[in-house]
Motif scaffolding. Sequence first.
Motif, short mmCIF file in Angstrom:
data_model
loop_
_atom_site.label_atom_id
_atom_site.label_comp_id
_atom_site.label_asym_id
_atom_site.label_seq_id
_atom_site.Cartn_x
_atom_site.Cartn_y
_atom_site.Cartn_z
N PHE A 111 -39.54 -40.99 26.84
CA PHE A 111 -40.26 -40.41 25.70
C PHE A 111 -41.19 -41.45 25.08
O PHE A 111 -42.35 -41.18 24.77
CB PHE A 111 -39.25 -39.89 24.67
N PHE A 112 -40.68 -42.68 24.92
CA PHE A 112 -41.47 -43.76 24.35
C PHE A 112 -42.69 -44.08 25.21
O PHE A 112 -43.80 -44.23 24.71
CB PHE A 112 -40.60 -45.01 24.17
N VAL A 113 -42.48 -44.20 26.52
CA VAL A 113 -43.59 -44.56 27.40
C VAL A 113 -44.63 -43.44 27.42
O VAL A 113 -45.82 -43.69 27.61
CB VAL A 113 -43.09 -44.97 28.81
N GLY A 114 -44.19 -42.19 27.19
CA GLY A 114 -45.14 -41.10 27.01
C GLY A 114 -46.01 -41.32 25.79
O GLY A 114 -47.22 -41.11 25.82
N GLY A 115 -45.38 -41.78 24.72
CA GLY A 115 -46.14 -42.13 23.51
C GLY A 115 -47.11 -43.27 23.77
O GLY A 115 -48.23 -43.28 23.24
#
Length: 162
Positions: A111-115
């Motif tokens: 999820f973070f790397v998507g951000g």
Amino acid sequence: MEYIKEFFIAYETYFQVFISAILGFLIGWDRSSKHKPAGLKTYTYVAVACTLITIVSIRSVESFSNPLIGTRMDPMRLAAQIVSGLGFLGAGVILKDGLQVKGLTSASMIFFVGGVGIGIGAGFYGIVIFATLITFVLTKIGLIFEKQNISNINISLRKKAK
């Protein structure tokens, strides 16, 4: 100096993808070093894919919007759909084994790397790089605390066993 500015403007999209790939790779490298199921390739692909979708979303508004005939577009509409896809992808790495749940950190990092990808695609380099660095540093500090806590628990269990 003007040449550098023109070069950067002309190749900014490529720079965005490059920065996103590097940050995704570094985050994935951390996960791979811990032998986690989602690693280098997963995080690199997610970051770059999110960057590309965000760039396409923003640039399509510039290309296809026409206020004279009433055609308006939301530049972050496609990027908003990324969140749903990341939730699905993240859920796939969460595993339940009896009372133990594994994969929550991998899911949150996806999820973070998507951000990271969305932020780089939207052109927010500084805050994304800062967020990646501060998160990396704090998780390393957290790992030290976790190891120390596990050691303390093991010591107290040994004392109780005697």
